[in-house]
Design an enzyme around this catalytic site. Structure first.
Site, PDB file in Angstrom:
ATOM      1  N   LYS A   6       8.494   0.158   5.469  1.00 29.81           N
ATOM      2  CA  LYS A   6       8.070   1.503   5.075  1.00 29.81           C
ATOM      3  C   LYS A   6       9.251   2.209   4.424  1.00 29.81           C
ATOM      4  O   LYS A   6      10.367   2.183   4.954  1.00 29.81           O
ATOM      5  CB  LYS A   6       7.587   2.298   6.288  1.00 29.81           C
ATOM      6  CG  LYS A   6       6.278   1.804   6.871  1.00 29.81           C
ATOM      7  CD  LYS A   6       5.757   2.783   7.912  1.00 29.81           C
ATOM      8  CE  LYS A   6       4.366   2.391   8.392  1.00 29.81           C
ATOM      9  NZ  LYS A   6       3.791   3.400   9.304  1.00 29.81           N
TER      10      LYS A   6
ATOM     11  N   ASP B 246      -5.984   9.583  14.851  1.00 26.36           N
ATOM     12  CA  ASP B 246      -6.608   9.021  13.648  1.00 26.36           C
ATOM     13  C   ASP B 246      -7.031   7.580  13.911  1.00 26.36           C
ATOM     14  O   ASP B 246      -6.830   6.705  13.080  1.00 26.36           O
ATOM     15  CB  ASP B 246      -5.644   9.102  12.466  1.00 26.36           C
ATOM     16  CG  ASP B 246      -6.351   8.850  11.133  1.00 26.36           C
ATOM     17  OD1 ASP B 246      -7.597   8.907  11.111  1.00 26.36           O
ATOM     18  OD2 ASP B 246      -5.668   8.601  10.131  1.00 26.36           O
TER      19      ASP B 246
ATOM     20  N   GLY C  23       0.824  -1.205   0.000  1.00 23.91           N
ATOM     21  CA  GLY C  23       0.000   0.000   0.000  1.00 23.91           C
ATOM     22  C   GLY C  23       0.851   1.245   0.000  1.00 23.91           C
ATOM     23  O   GLY C  23       2.086   1.190   0.060  1.00 23.91           O
TER      24      GLY C  23
ATOM     25  N   GLY D 287       1.128   5.356   1.623  1.00 19.16           N
ATOM     26  CA  GLY D 287       0.706   6.288   2.643  1.00 19.16           C
ATOM     27  C   GLY D 287       0.821   7.716   2.158  1.00 19.16           C
ATOM     28  O   GLY D 287       0.920   7.986   0.962  1.00 19.16           O
ATOM     29  N   CYS D 288       0.816   8.654   3.128  1.00 21.51           N
ATOM     30  CA  CYS D 288       0.867  10.067   2.765  1.00 21.51           C
ATOM     31  C   CYS D 288       2.199  10.443   2.141  1.00 21.51           C
ATOM     32  O   CYS D 288       2.248  11.245   1.208  1.00 21.51           O
ATOM     33  CB  CYS D 288       0.618  10.922   4.013  1.00 21.51           C
ATOM     34  SG  CYS D 288      -1.009  10.667   4.745  1.00 21.51           S
ATOM     35  N   PHE D 289       3.278   9.870   2.655  1.00 24.60           N
ATOM     36  CA  PHE D 289       4.592  10.297   2.173  1.00 24.60           C
ATOM     37  C   PHE D 289       5.450   9.128   1.726  1.00 24.60           C
ATOM     38  O   PHE D 289       6.608   9.305   1.400  1.00 24.60           O
ATOM     39  CB  PHE D 289       5.335  11.090   3.259  1.00 24.60           C
ATOM     40  CG  PHE D 289       5.432  10.366   4.567  1.00 24.60           C
ATOM     41  CD1 PHE D 289       6.400   9.392   4.780  1.00 24.60           C
ATOM     42  CD2 PHE D 289       4.561  10.654   5.599  1.00 24.60           C
ATOM     43  CE1 PHE D 289       6.490   8.725   5.976  1.00 24.60           C
ATOM     44  CE2 PHE D 289       4.649   9.993   6.810  1.00 24.60           C
ATOM     45  CZ  PHE D 289       5.623   9.026   6.995  1.00 24.60           C
ATOM     46  N   GLY D 290       4.924   7.925   1.749  1.00 23.32           N
ATOM     47  CA  GLY D 290       5.747   6.792   1.379  1.00 23.32           C
ATOM     48  C   GLY D 290       4.920   5.616   0.950  1.00 23.32           C
ATOM     49  O   GLY D 290       3.730   5.738   0.668  1.00 23.32           O
ATOM     50  N   GLN D 291       5.567   4.478   0.886  1.00 23.24           N
ATOM     51  CA  GLN D 291       4.898   3.251   0.497  1.00 23.24           C
ATOM     52  C   GLN D 291       5.337   2.117   1.420  1.00 23.24           C
ATOM     53  O   GLN D 291       6.357   2.227   2.109  1.00 23.24           O
ATOM     54  CB  GLN D 291       5.213   2.911  -0.954  1.00 23.24           C
ATOM     55  CG  GLN D 291       6.698   2.784  -1.263  1.00 23.24           C
ATOM     56  CD  GLN D 291       6.957   2.589  -2.742  1.00 23.24           C
ATOM     57  OE1 GLN D 291       6.062   2.212  -3.476  1.00 23.24           O
ATOM     58  NE2 GLN D 291       8.181   2.840  -3.180  1.00 23.24           N
ATOM     59  N   VAL D 292       4.562   1.029   1.417  1.00 20.98           N
ATOM     60  CA  VAL D 292       4.835  -0.123   2.271  1.00 20.98           C
ATOM     61  C   VAL D 292       4.900  -1.362   1.390  1.00 20.98           C
ATOM     62  O   VAL D 292       4.022  -1.578   0.546  1.00 20.98           O
ATOM     63  CB  VAL D 292       3.748  -0.298   3.348  1.00 20.98           C
ATOM     64  CG1 VAL D 292       4.098  -1.463   4.265  1.00 20.98           C
ATOM     65  CG2 VAL D 292       3.574   0.978   4.153  1.00 20.98           C
TER      66      VAL D 292
END
Length: 806
Positions: free
Chosen positions: A502, A611, A473, A475-480
Site C-alpha cells: 500500500k 465496512d 487496485g 483505494g480512497c487515499f492510495g494505491q496497492v
C-alpha cells in the site's frame, strides 16, 4: 417383577433388540398421579421402563387363565395394530420405537374393566446404563446433571416472525446419562399438543418447531434429570405476526411529462407487494363537463389491465404512441391486492411543435444570459480572493515557518490509540517527523519522502529488498501494487515472497498520509490472525511510505463467488466460460465460518470494521478468507460505540439501521453487515436489495422489511441471517455465537453436497446494481414484509355506463 391386585397376577417382560434397556423404579408420587388420570385401579406405584430410540418393546400381561385375551391402551386410548405395532393374545410388541412412543401403557381383559397391568415407558437416545443393583459400581463422578454449554443458553427471549423455524437447546451432561423432556407453560409438551408437531433431538438436547404461529407463544422449559436430581432452564418465545399490507408504489413514479404532439410516451410505475398485485393504468376523464361524480370520486377510463398473457413487469409500463392533444391529462397507476389499493398519478402535457421550439429558443436565450452573468460574478469573486491572499502573504521565510507549523500539528502520537501496542517504539514518539518541505504551495505533498517516520526495527524492511510489480487496485487515499519482498520470513531471510504494497498516490494530502499511518499502526496493534489481512512490514526510511501486507491471489470474495457461478445460466457473466471450480454447499458455509472467525478476533481486539462486505474479504490461493480494509476501522477500547462525524461515502446497503439513521457503530452493527455478507455468499455474489433505490431502502428498512431466503440457503442459515438483522442490536448474536453456530452447520454438512443450481438466480443477477435500478413486483420481491405503512389509495372502482368510476 410381579405385582398383585387381589387374586390377579401380572407379569411384565421388557426386551430390546440389540440391547436390553434398564428399568428404573419411579416414586409413587409421580407415577401414581398419571395412573389415576387414565386408569381405574388401585395401583400403588408404576414401573418405568427406559428404552433406546430404535429398540423393540415387548410388554406382556399374564393372567391366571391362559385363555383370557387382553386389550392394550396408551395414555387411556386403545392401541390398534399397525406396521410397527403387533398385538397378540397377551403380548404387545412395538418395533423401532421413537420418543413419541413414550407414555403410560395398560392392559385389560376383553370383557372387563379391571386393570391387569400398567407400565410407564420412556424412550431416549441414550438409555440408562445399569439397574439399581449396579449403583455401587458407578464411578465417583456420579451426580446431578449439569449444563455443558451455558453460554449457548444466555439468550432467553426469542422473538421471530410467524412461519419461521424455532430451535431451543439445553446441552447437558451427567453420570448416569440424564434424559430430557420439555414443558410448555409448566405442562408436559409433546408432539400431539401442537398442530405442526415438534422434533425432539435428544442427542442434541434440542426442541425444534417448524412454521411457528402466534399460538406457539409461551415459556418453554427443558427438564434434564437422572436418578440424582434434575435441572431446568426456561426460554420465552414470542411469535410476531406478519402484517398484511396493500401494495407500495415507488415514490416519484410515474413522473410528469411534457412532449410535442406526435411523440411516444412511457409512464413507469414500480410496485412492491407481498401478495400478488393487480395493476391497472387509468386516465382521468370528464363526464358531462365534470371530472368528479356526486360522491367526489373521479371519473376514469381503464387503459391497461392484466390479461391472460401479461406479466406484472409489462403492466408497470404504460406506452402511448403518437400522442395527440386529447391524450393530455392525468394518468394514474392503480395497484391492488387482497388487502387494499394504492395509487400514484402523473400529468401529461402535449404541446404543438412550434410552441415547443419557441420555448426552446427562449430557454436558450435565458440560459445564455444566466451563464454569462454567473461567469462574470465568479470571475470577480476569484479576483477578490487572489488580491486578499497576496495582501496577507508573508515573505518566503515566514511562509515556510507557517507551513511547518501547520503540518506539525498533523503527526500522530502512539498515545492517541488506547490499544496496547507490540511495537518497539516509545509510546510518545511521533509517528511522523517533519524534515523539510518542497517549494510547492498548498497542503499537497507531491514528494512524500520529505516526511520521515522513526524506524520500527520489528517491521522495517530495506527498500533494496523490495521489487514492485503490477498495480492491484486503488483505494480512497492510495494505491496497492504487487511486489516481491526478501526477508519477510525471519527464519528464511533470503526467501522471496509475494506481498501487496500500500502506498500513497502522487497527489496525496497530509490527511491521506495520516490515514495510511493510522492504518499501519492499527494493524500492528491488532496483531495476527489467519482470517484477516496481516501486516508483514513497512518501508519508512529514505523514500515514500510503503506498507506491506499479505497478498491474496484470488481477489475479493464477491468476484471469487461470481467467477464460480455455473455456465449457461442467465446470471452467469460469460456463458461460454466454464467456472474455475465447482463450489459445494460446504464451501459456502466454510467461507461464512472463516469470515465469522476473523470478525470474532477483531471484536476481541475492540475493533469495529464498519465496512464489512464481500468486496472487503480477500481470498488466498488456498481459499483462505481474509478480512481486509481497515481504513474505516476505529479503536473503541474505551467506548463501546463509534459515532461517525464526517460525511464520507457509506456502504448503505450493508449498514445496520442504527448506523444508517443515527450514525452509531458498534460490534452489533458489524453483525448486521455480516448478515448481508451471508446473503452475498449464498447468492454467489449477488447484489443486496437488487433493484431497490437507496432512497426507497431507507423507508423499507424502517418499516421492518428484510431480504428473502436465497435459493441455495438452508432454513437454519437463513434464520442466522434474520437474527443478524434483528431490529434491536442487543438481540443480535455475537460473533462468538456466530462462529459456534456456523461451526455446527459446517460439521453437519456433507463434503460432496453440490449446490442445486437448477434454480435460476434472476433476483440476484449482477444486473441488479446498487443504484437506481428497477425492481419487479410479486414473486421477484426480495423482501420479507413485516410491517408496512398506510398509504392513500383510490376507492374500489365500479363500472358505470362503460366508464370506470373510482
Amino acid at each position: 417383577m410381579r405385582a398383585a391386585w387381589g387374586s390377579v397376577w401380572c407379569l411384565c417382560l421388557a426386551a430390546a433388540v440389540g440391547a436390553l434397556p434398564a428399568a428404573r423404579r419411579r416414586g409413587a408420587e409421580r407415577s401414581g398421579g398419571q395412573a389415576a388420570e387414565y386408569l381405574r385401579s388401585e395401583t400403588a406405584f408404576l414401573e418405568e421402563l427406559v428404552f433406546g430410540s430404535g429398540d423393540t418393546i415387548e410388554l406382556s400381561c399374564n393372567t391366571q387363565s391362559s385363555s383370557v385375551s387382553v386389550f392394550w391402551f396408551k395414555d387411556g386410548i386403545g392401541i390398534a395394530p399397525s406396521n410397527r405395532t403387533h398385538i397378540g393374545q397377551k403380548l404387545l410388541k412395538i418395533i423401532n420405537v421413537s420418543y413419541d412412543d413414550s407414555g403410560l401403557y395398560s392392559c385389560k381383559p376383553r370383557h372387563s374393566n379391571e386393570v391387569l397391568g400398567n407400565f410407564t415407558v420412556r424412550v431416549t437416545d441414550s438409555p440408562s446404563s445399569g439397574d439399581d443393583e449396579d449403583d455401587d459400581d458407578e464411578s465417583e463422578d456420579t451426580g446431578v446433571p449439569f449444563w455443558t454449554r451455558p453460554d449457548k443458553m444466555e439468550k432467553k427471549l426469542l422473538a421471530v416472525p410467524a412461519a419461521n423455524t424455532v430451535r431451543f437447546r439445553c446441552p447437558a451432561g451427567g453420570n448416569p446419562t440424564p434424559t430430557i423432556y420439555w414443558l410448555k407453560n409448566g405442562k408436559e409438551f409433546k408432539g400431539e399438543h401442537r398442530i405442526g408437531g415438534i422434533k425432539l433431538r435428544h442427542q442434541q438436547w434440542s426442541l425444534v418447531m417448524e412454521s411457528v404461529v402466534p399460538s406457539d407463544r409461551g415459556n418453554y422449559t427443558c427438564v434434564v434429570e437422572n436418578k440424582y436430581g434434575n435441572i431446568r432452564h426456561t426460554y420465552q418465545l414470542d411469535v410476531l405476526e406478519r402484517s398484511p399490507h396493500r401494495p407500495i408504489l415507488q415514490a416519484g413514479l410515474p413522473a410528469n411529462q411534457t412532449v410535442v404532439v406526435g411523440s411516444n410516451v412511457e409512464f413507469h410505475c414500480k410496485v412492491y407487494s407481498d401478495a400478488q398485485p393487480h395493476i391497472q393504468w387509468l386516465k382521468h376523464v370528464e363526464v358531462n363537463g365534470s371530472k368528479y361524480g356526486p360522491d367526489g370520486t373521479p371519473y376514469v377510463t381503464v387503459l391497461k389491465t392484466a390479461g391472460v398473457n401479461t406479466t406484472d413487469k409489462e403492466l408497470e409500463i404504460l406506452y402511448l404512441r403518437n400522442v395527440t392533444f386529447e391524450d393530455a391529462g392525468e394518468y394514474t397507476c392503480l395497484a391492488g391486492n387482497s388487502i387494499g389499493f394504492s395509487h400514484h398519478s402523473a400529468w401529461l402535457t402535449v404541446l404543438p411543435a412550434e410552441e415547443l421550439m419557441e420555448m426552446d429558443d427562449s430557454g436558450s436565450v435565458y440560459a445564455g444570459i444566466l451563464s454569462y452573468g454567473t461567469g462574470l460574478v465568479l470571475f470577480i469573486l476569484v479576483l477578490v480572493i487572489v488580491i486578499i491572499c497576496r495582501m496577507k502573504m508573508p515573505n518566503k521565510k515566514a511562509m515556510n515557518t507557517t507551513t511547518v507549523q501547520k503540518v506539525s500539528k498533523f503527526p500522530l502520537k502512539r498515545q492517541q490509540v488506547s490499544l496496547e501496542s507490540n511495537s518497539s517504539m516509545n509510546s510518545n514518539t511521533p509517528l511522523v517527523r517533519i524534515t523539510r518541505l518542497s517549494s510547492s504551495d498548498g497542503p499537497m505533498l507531491a514528494n512524500v519522502s520529505e516526511l520521515e517516520l522513526p524506524p520500527d526495527p520489528k517491521w522495517e524492511l530495506a527498500r533494496s529488498r523490495l521489487t514492485l510489480g503490477k498495480p492491484l487496485g486503488e483505494g480512497c487515499f492510495g494505491q496497492v501494487v504487487m511486489a516481491e519482498a526478501i526477508g519477510i520470513d525471519k527464519d528464511k531471510p533470503n526467501k522471496a515472497i509475494t506481498v501487496a504494497v500500500k502506498m500513497l498516490k502522487d497527489d496525496a494530502t497530509d490527511k491521506d498520509l495520516s490515514d495510511l499511518v493510522s492504518e499501519m499502526e492499527m494493524m500492528k496493534m491488532i496483531g495476527k490472525h489467519k482470517n484477516i489481512i496481516n501486516l508483514l512490514g513497512a518501508c519508512t526510511q529514505d523514500g515514500p511510505l510503503y506498507v506491506l501486507v499479505e497478498y491474496a491471489s484470488k481477489g475479493n470474495l464477491r468476484e471469487y463467488l461470481r467467477a464460480r457461478r455455473p455456465p449457461g445460466m442467465d446470471y452467469s457473466f460469460d456463458t461460454c466460460k466454464l467456472p474455475e471450480e465447482q463450489l459445494t454447499f460446504k464451501d459456502l458455509v466454510s467461507c461464512a465460518y472463516q469470515v465469522a472467525r476473523g470478525m470474532e478476533y477483531l471484536a476481541s481486539q475492540k475493533c469495529i470494521h464498519r465496512d464489512l462486505a464481500a468486496r472487503n474479504v480477500l481470498v488466498t490461493e488456498d481459499n483462505v478468507m481474509k478480512i481486509a480494509d481497515f481504513g474505516l476501522a476505529r479503536d473503541v477500547h474505551n467506548i463501546d460505540y463509534y459515532k461517525k462525524t464526517t460525511n464520507g461515502r457509506l456502504p448503505v446497503k450493508w449498514m445496520a439501521p442504527e448506523a444508517l439513521f443515527d450514525r452509531v457503530y458498534t460490534h452489533q452493527s458489524d453483525v448486521w453487515s455480516f448478515g448481508v455478507l451471508l446473503w452475498e455468499i449464498f447468492t454467489l455474489g449477488g447484489s443486496p436489495y437488487p433493484g431497490i433505490p437507496v432512497e426507497e431502502l431507507f423507508k423499507l428498512l424502517k418499516e421492518g422489511h428484510r431480504m428473502d431466503k436465497p435459493a441455495n440457503c438452508t432454513h437454519d442459515l437463513y434464520m442466522i441471517m434474520r437474527e443478524c438483522w434483528h431490529a434491536v442490536p442487543s438481540q443480535r448474536p455475537t460473533f462468538k455465537q456466530l462462529v459456534e453456530d456456523l461451526d455446527r452447520v459446517l460439521t453437519m454438512t456433507s463434503t460432496d453436497e453440490y449446490l442445486d443450481l437448477s434454480v435460476p438466480f434472476e433476483q440476484y443477477s449482477p444486473a441488479g446494481q446498487d443504484t437506481h435500478s428497477t425492481c419487479s413486483s410479486g414473486d421477484d420481491s426480495v423482501f420479507a414484509h413485516d410491517l408496512l405503512p398506510d398509504e392513500p389509495c383510490l376507492p374500489k372502482h365500479v363500472p358505470c355506463n362503460g366508464v370506470i368510476r373510482t
